[in-house]
Design a protein around this motif. Structure first.
Motif, PDB file in Angstrom:
ATOM      1  N   ASN A  82      22.553 -24.289  47.132  1.00 17.65           N
ATOM      2  CA  ASN A  82      23.037 -23.546  45.964  1.00 17.65           C
ATOM      3  C   ASN A  82      22.362 -22.191  45.810  1.00 17.65           C
ATOM      4  OD1 ASN A  82      24.893 -25.533  45.160  1.00 17.65           O
ATOM      5  ND2 ASN A  82      23.258 -26.701  44.182  1.00 17.65           N
ATOM      6  N   LYS A  83      21.597 -21.783  46.812  1.00 19.62           N
ATOM      7  CA  LYS A  83      20.902 -20.494  46.749  1.00 19.62           C
ATOM      8  C   LYS A  83      21.867 -19.382  47.132  1.00 19.62           C
ATOM      9  CE  LYS A  83      16.690 -22.316  46.243  1.00 19.62           C
ATOM     10  NZ  LYS A  83      15.386 -21.944  45.906  1.00 19.62           N
ATOM     11  N   ASN A  84      21.577 -18.176  46.643  1.00 15.73           N
ATOM     12  CA  ASN A  84      22.463 -17.041  46.817  1.00 15.73           C
ATOM     13  C   ASN A  84      21.675 -15.874  47.408  1.00 15.73           C
ATOM     14  OD1 ASN A  84      23.435 -14.376  45.586  1.00 15.73           O
ATOM     15  ND2 ASN A  84      25.202 -15.713  45.251  1.00 15.73           N
ATOM     16  N   ILE A  85      22.156 -15.304  48.498  1.00 18.79           N
ATOM     17  CA  ILE A  85      21.443 -14.215  49.178  1.00 18.79           C
ATOM     18  C   ILE A  85      21.222 -13.038  48.240  1.00 18.79           C
ATOM     19  CG2 ILE A  85      21.630 -12.470  51.002  1.00 18.79           C
ATOM     20  CD1 ILE A  85      22.951 -14.672  52.743  1.00 18.79           C
ATOM     21  N   LEU A  97      18.515 -16.583  54.811  1.00 12.96           N
ATOM     22  CA  LEU A  97      19.171 -15.816  55.877  1.00 12.96           C
ATOM     23  C   LEU A  97      19.153 -16.574  57.200  1.00 12.96           C
ATOM     24  CD1 LEU A  97      17.881 -12.227  55.062  1.00 12.96           C
ATOM     25  CD2 LEU A  97      20.245 -13.030  54.921  1.00 12.96           C
ATOM     26  N   VAL A  98      18.038 -17.243  57.491  1.00  9.92           N
ATOM     27  CA  VAL A  98      17.932 -18.035  58.721  1.00  9.92           C
ATOM     28  C   VAL A  98      18.955 -19.166  58.712  1.00  9.92           C
ATOM     29  CG1 VAL A  98      16.427 -19.691  59.910  1.00  9.92           C
ATOM     30  CG2 VAL A  98      15.552 -17.455  59.264  1.00  9.92           C
ATOM     31  N   THR A 150      21.772 -19.199  56.930  1.00  5.39           N
ATOM     32  CA  THR A 150      23.128 -18.647  56.862  1.00  5.39           C
ATOM     33  C   THR A 150      23.556 -18.028  58.187  1.00  5.39           C
ATOM     34  OG1 THR A 150      22.862 -18.207  54.494  1.00  5.39           O
ATOM     35  CG2 THR A 150      24.628 -17.029  55.634  1.00  5.39           C
ATOM     36  N   TYR A 151      22.670 -17.269  58.810  1.00 10.12           N
ATOM     37  CA  TYR A 151      23.040 -16.523  60.016  1.00 10.12           C
ATOM     38  C   TYR A 151      22.352 -17.030  61.282  1.00 10.12           C
ATOM     39  CZ  TYR A 151      24.957 -13.393  56.552  1.00 10.12           C
ATOM     40  OH  TYR A 151      25.677 -12.872  55.502  1.00 10.12           O
ATOM     41  N   GLY A 152      21.349 -17.845  61.122  1.00  7.70           N
ATOM     42  CA  GLY A 152      20.621 -18.379  62.262  1.00  7.70           C
ATOM     43  C   GLY A 152      21.112 -19.760  62.643  1.00  7.70           C
ATOM     44  N   GLU A 153      20.292 -20.458  63.372  1.00 10.89           N
ATOM     45  CA  GLU A 153      20.693 -21.740  63.944  1.00 10.89           C
ATOM     46  C   GLU A 153      20.251 -22.940  63.124  1.00 10.89           C
ATOM     47  OE1 GLU A 153      18.970 -21.173  67.783  1.00 10.89           O
ATOM     48  OE2 GLU A 153      20.689 -20.019  68.494  1.00 10.89           O
ATOM     49  N   GLN A 154      19.400 -22.717  62.113  1.00  7.49           N
ATOM     50  CA  GLN A 154      18.953 -23.855  61.309  1.00  7.49           C
ATOM     51  C   GLN A 154      20.040 -24.298  60.345  1.00  7.49           C
ATOM     52  OE1 GLN A 154      15.133 -22.789  59.522  1.00  7.49           O
ATOM     53  NE2 GLN A 154      14.253 -24.383  60.808  1.00  7.49           N
ATOM     54  N   SER A 155      20.065 -25.589  60.075  1.00  3.55           N
ATOM     55  CA  SER A 155      21.024 -26.115  59.106  1.00  3.55           C
ATOM     56  C   SER A 155      20.415 -26.043  57.714  1.00  3.55           C
ATOM     57  CB  SER A 155      21.388 -27.558  59.450  1.00  3.55           C
ATOM     58  OG  SER A 155      20.218 -28.359  59.438  1.00  3.55           O
TER      59      SER A 155
END
Length: 110
Positions: free
Chosen positions: A59-62, A44-45, A47-52
């Motif tokens: 290949n991970k899926n929420i 989540l970090v 996908t929606y946060g600032e980390q790359s």
């Protein structure tokens, strides 16, 4: 196909007792739950946060990570005799009483 919490608890129990052999003990499952929450948090970090994304995360899926968290939580519920349907209904009741005006009157949410 939709599944109720009760059905999920029964299906996880059946899987554990056949494919999984037996439940890990409660403390082991607590550690696994924390691990799984960490994996969900990482995704989540990114996908929606600032980390790359790291290559290993791409290949991970929420939804799959959320299902992993739910699976272990269901295991713990089964092991400790918690009926998740009843627990969730009681939690809704608690929140409806406790928070009836709390969020509506919160200026930070306007």
């Amino acid at each position: 196909m939709e599944i109720t919490l009760n059905e999920a608890q029964q299906q996880v129990d059946q899987w554990i007792k056949t494919v999984g052999v037996r439940y890990f003990n409660e403390l082991t499952n607590l550690g696994i739950l924390v691990e799984e929450v960490g994996e969900l948090s990482r995704l989540l970090v990114r996908t929606y946060g600032e980390q790359s994304f790291k290559e290993s995360d791409k290949n991970k899926n929420i939804a799959d990570e959320m299902a992993d968290v739910l699976w272990v939580l269901i295991c713990l519920a089964n092991q400790t005799g918690v009926n998740l349907t009843d627990a969730l209904q009681k939690n809704f009741e608690k929140k409806n009483v406790r928070d009836a005006d709390r969020h509506i009157n919160n200026d930070k949410l306007k």
